[in-house]
Design a protein around this motif. Structure first.
Motif, PDB file in Angstrom:
ATOM      1  N   ALA A   1       0.832  -1.208   0.000  1.00 17.03           N
ATOM      2  CA  ALA A   1       0.000   0.000   0.000  1.00 17.03           C
ATOM      3  C   ALA A   1       0.864   1.254   0.000  1.00 17.03           C
ATOM      4  O   ALA A   1       0.549   2.246  -0.676  1.00 17.03           O
ATOM      5  CB  ALA A   1      -0.929  -0.005   1.219  1.00 17.03           C
TER       6      ALA A   1
ATOM      7  N   GLU B   1       2.170   1.812  -3.467  1.00 18.38           N
ATOM      8  CA  GLU B   1       1.130   2.371  -4.329  1.00 18.38           C
ATOM      9  C   GLU B   1       0.940   3.863  -4.053  1.00 18.38           C
ATOM     10  O   GLU B   1       0.768   4.661  -4.968  1.00 18.38           O
ATOM     11  CB  GLU B   1      -0.194   1.629  -4.113  1.00 18.38           C
ATOM     12  CG  GLU B   1      -0.212   0.215  -4.653  1.00 18.38           C
ATOM     13  CD  GLU B   1      -0.047   0.164  -6.158  1.00 18.38           C
ATOM     14  OE1 GLU B   1      -0.377   1.165  -6.835  1.00 18.38           O
ATOM     15  OE2 GLU B   1       0.430  -0.851  -6.661  1.00 18.38           O
TER      16      GLU B   1
ATOM     17  N   ASP C   1      -6.105   0.010   3.207  1.00 16.02           N
ATOM     18  CA  ASP C   1      -4.941  -0.357   2.398  1.00 16.02           C
ATOM     19  C   ASP C   1      -5.332  -1.144   1.151  1.00 16.02           C
ATOM     20  O   ASP C   1      -4.710  -1.007   0.095  1.00 16.02           O
ATOM     21  CB  ASP C   1      -3.957  -1.184   3.239  1.00 16.02           C
ATOM     22  CG  ASP C   1      -3.069  -0.296   4.109  1.00 16.02           C
ATOM     23  OD1 ASP C   1      -3.133   0.933   3.931  1.00 16.02           O
ATOM     24  OD2 ASP C   1      -2.329  -0.835   4.948  1.00 16.02           O
TER      25      ASP C   1
ATOM     26  N   TYR D   1      -6.171   1.331  -1.464  1.00 15.04           N
ATOM     27  CA  TYR D   1      -4.988   1.939  -2.082  1.00 15.04           C
ATOM     28  C   TYR D   1      -4.490   1.061  -3.221  1.00 15.04           C
ATOM     29  O   TYR D   1      -4.174   1.528  -4.318  1.00 15.04           O
ATOM     30  CB  TYR D   1      -3.858   2.081  -1.058  1.00 15.04           C
ATOM     31  CG  TYR D   1      -4.088   3.106   0.014  1.00 15.04           C
ATOM     32  CD1 TYR D   1      -4.407   4.420  -0.304  1.00 15.04           C
ATOM     33  CD2 TYR D   1      -3.985   2.768   1.356  1.00 15.04           C
ATOM     34  CE1 TYR D   1      -4.615   5.361   0.687  1.00 15.04           C
ATOM     35  CE2 TYR D   1      -4.191   3.693   2.349  1.00 15.04           C
ATOM     36  CZ  TYR D   1      -4.506   4.993   2.014  1.00 15.04           C
ATOM     37  OH  TYR D   1      -4.718   5.909   2.998  1.00 15.04           O
ATOM     38  N   ILE D   2      -4.416  -0.232  -2.938  1.00 19.70           N
ATOM     39  CA  ILE D   2      -3.903  -1.165  -3.943  1.00 19.70           C
ATOM     40  C   ILE D   2      -4.860  -1.257  -5.125  1.00 19.70           C
ATOM     41  O   ILE D   2      -4.455  -1.297  -6.292  1.00 19.70           O
ATOM     42  CB  ILE D   2      -3.685  -2.554  -3.296  1.00 19.70           C
ATOM     43  CG1 ILE D   2      -2.577  -2.445  -2.235  1.00 19.70           C
ATOM     44  CG2 ILE D   2      -3.312  -3.593  -4.356  1.00 19.70           C
ATOM     45  CD1 ILE D   2      -2.471  -3.659  -1.342  1.00 19.70           C
TER      46      ILE D   2
END
Length: 697
Positions: A384, A387, A466, A469-470
């Motif tokens: 995360a 990214e 998270d 985010y990915i």
């Protein structure tokens, strides 16, 4: 084939518009690699039967053969619905229907609901009954009425909760079979979340994320059962310390969800609250700073091994230090293995390898070896952070769509602006998506799937964890592969934070006294952030002051003469006692703690941060830094002698964290360490600290 593969076949047979691997990945909320594996499975069946295969062309476009519909009977085995759910999934969904029913339920009803034949349900019935018995419940059959459950209402609720609990993980984003096929929850989720959040604040009972989600799930099951007239059996009296927390929570849920709750509900819920995990905001011990320092060292090691500088990512530091704190808590959290973690790490094996290679940094703190799933969760935090760093370098224009009102959209907007260089061109309601012009933005970020939207979009949770985010990073990668987006970096020259940072030193140099300057800056921040459509202060700024806020010139001394480490600790704390930040016993506690546990307060070469527990005399959040005229040893050979001693008065485990993050980053920088060493007065040192934070924030 699995449920997802079967649905892919159905969609390929019906969809006339262009379909891409990334589109399917977004629709099913899995990785593109997973979709490619599903297509490979479909092609294996086609190939074995000498049928044309599905092609994946440039840009990830999926092209089924013209005669694909002729292969449907082969791929779907003649009956799509019989193969939509696996045997295990049918058992779970059917069990939930039976347990949740307030009356008899027939096999025909179950079969119709799950789109299977009655014979299929009959064949599954033995497994279903055995599965329900594991939940301390019995299935009673009646020849003319069907099936009903015999057992306590509390056991029924536990059974339903356990069926849905696997979907609670922040990393588990695909649909839960039971939740999709059986309605066992009621009440407005956002309303219940708000009520629970307010009671957290009122009673200072701060839940960790997984416990918060579990309680919301239980409360929605409770609302559903009570609205059906299925109330709890008499509960034993309780002296739970959470009784009032439970009473007030259920009082407001009764009012806003239009449901009757009973005294038994309060007793049961108070015991439920006894069994979940809390993040006690007053928790602070010697271990807190140790974990945060090790987190700092671990991030540095990961950055070096991967060749990606993640040291400046405060969110990574905060998230990972909190995560490591939970790992080393007693008892440790039982982390669940979930598919999406494995899918993420399939494409990031280098990250997982680096995480394993750097575990020696963590093991210097604890002898307990982390298991495989605990290490995987750490790797997801690293993914995360990567990214976030990658996507801060891209200035996409995005529209934010939300289905849950302006409050939720504002929360999501603030999180996006913190972690991406997105140019947010509009914030809309989800139903407005069909009116978006094709060139209005590069793509849409939404909290729900969007029908009739002319732009590509990615679905995220409002909490933006998270996994989100990915997911956004994967979508950006897919967009880069398909289209040539302009970088537009020139548009990012002006921002609320950038403008405030430029004005800040000017205001403090021209307005006196300092309190007047602070008042002026507070109002100026409000005006600037309002203009940029941001909140006046984000949570981090309110709860976590910067290092230069805690170490102005008045909280710094230079060339202090000390006889030994005890004298240094004492003199670093005396000014905080004078100003009412700590009690005098706090100094004695710091010295006693070092004598008992060793020199854990030494954070890096030449620097120590003595501290004690909140209950040992801390009153207000504060720091006092002294630079010793003649450095003294603290008993850590490789880091002695100590030149800088900074007394920390912490009131919880979080509010000082941003300042601590800046401090340890500064200690890693040889140039700034030397500048602190050479500074001639407190004012110069305070200026160095503030300059450092402005140049690295």
């Amino acid at each position: 084939m699995n449920q997802r593969s079967t649905e892919i076949v159905q969609l390929l047979s019906k969809e006339k518009d262009e379909i891409t691997v990334s589109g399917f990945a977004e629709y099913f909320q899995v990785s593109q690699k997973t979709i490619r594996n599903d297509l490979k499975e479909i092609n294996t069946i086609l190939n074995q039967n000498q049928r044309e295969e599905v092609l994946i062309q440039s840009g990830g476009r999926i092209n089924p053969p013209e005669n694909f519909k002729e292969s449907l009977s082969l791929l779907l085995e003649g009956d799509f619905y019989n193969y939509k759910l696996s045997r295990k999934e049918r058992r779970q969904a059917a069990s939930a229907m039976i347990v949740n029913s307030a009356d008899y339920i027939t096999l025909a009803t179950i079969a119709d609901h799950l789109f299977v034949s009655r014979a299929t349900v009959i064949n599954d019935l033995k497994d279903i009954k055995a599965f329900i018995r594991e939940g301390n419940l019995n299935v009673i059959s009646h020849a003319n009425k069907g099936l009903r459950i015999e057992g306590a209402e509390s056991e029924k609720r536990n059974f339903l909760l356990n069926l849905l609990r696997p979907s609670l993980s922040i990393y588990e984003n695909h649909k839960n079979v039971v939740a999709e096929h059986v309605s066992v929850q009621a009440g407005d989720s956002s309303v219940i979340q708000k009520i629970l959040g307010e009671q957290e604040q009122r009673y200072k009972k701060y839940l960790d994320d997984s416990s918060f989600r579990e309680i919301i799930l239980y409360l929605r099951i409770m609302v559903n059962r009570n609205q059906m007239g299925e109330f709890l059996e008499p509960q034993p009296d309780t002296n739970s310390e959470n009784y009032m927390f439970a009473l007030d929570t259920l009082k407001y849920i009764s009012q806003y969800c239009d449901v009757v709750t009973t005294e038994d509900d309060i007793k049961y819920f108070s015991r439920f609250l006894d069994g979940v995990r809390y993040m006690n905001n007053s928790r602070f011990s010697k271990n807190t700073v140790i974990i945060q320092m090790i987190t700092r060292q671990y991030i540095s090691g990961i950055s070096s091994e991967l060749g990606i500088d993640l040291n400046a990512d405060y969110d990574f530091f905060e998230n990972l230090s909190n995560h490591l704190g939970s790992i080393f808590s007693a008892p440790p959290i039982d982390y669940q293995e979930v598919d999406v973690i494995n899918e993420v790490l399939e494409d990031n094996q280098d990250v997982l390898e680096a995480v394993n290679n750097q575990m020696f940094v963590i093991y210097q703190y604890t002898e307990r070896q982390l298991n495989e799933i605990e290490i995987k969760y750490i790797a997801v935090h690293v993914c995360a952070a990567i990214e976030r760093k990658k996507n801060k370098e891209v200035a996409f224009r995005v529209i934010v769509a939300c289905h849950a009102g302006i409050g939720t959209s504002r929360l999501l907007l603030e999180k996006l602006k913190r972690h991406f260089k997105f140019r947010v061109v509009d914030v809309i309601s989800a139903h407005e998506a069909m009116s978006i012009e094709p060139n209005a933005a590069d793509f849409v970020i939404s909290t729900v799937p969007l029908e009739g939207c002319s732009l590509e979009y990615v679905v995220v949770s409002a909490a933006f964890n998270d996994a989100d985010y990915i997911r956004v990073g994967n979508r950006i990668d897919a967009l880069r592969n398909c289209r040539n987006f302009p970088v537009r970096m020139e548009e990012d020259g002006l921002s609320a934070k950038g403008l405030i940072d430029e004005i800040h030193p000017l205001v403090y140099s021209m307005i006196e006294p300092e309190e007047k300057a602070k008042t002026f800056m507070k109002e100026l921040r409000r005006v600037i952030r309002d203009y940029f459509k941001q909140s006046v202060e984000n949570e981090t700024e309110v709860l976590s002051p910067y290092l230069h806020h805690l170490l102005p010139a008045m909280n710094i001394e230079v060339d202090v003469e000390c006889e030994d480490w005890k004298d240094a600790v004492r003199k670093s704390g005396e000014k905080l006692v004078e100003r009412g930040y700590i009690e005098s016993r706090y100094i004695d506690a710091m010295i006693h703690s070092i004598e008992e546990y060793g020199s854990y307060v030494v954070l890096s070469k030449g620097f120590a941060m003595p501290h004690a527990k909140v209950e040992e005399g801390s009153i207000r959040l504060g720091m006092h830094l002294i630079r010793l005229k003649n450095p003294v040893p603290f008993g850590v050979e490789e880091l002695d002698p100590i030149e800088f001693v900074c007394c920390l008065s912490a009131i919880d485990h979080k509010s000082y964290l941003k300042a601590f993050f800046s401090l340890v980053n500064m200690l890693r920088d040889a140039e700034y360490r030397q500048m602190l060493h050479e500074a001639e007065c407190p004012e110069e040192m305070a200026g160095i600290i503030e300059k450092y934070e402005h140049s690295n924030s």
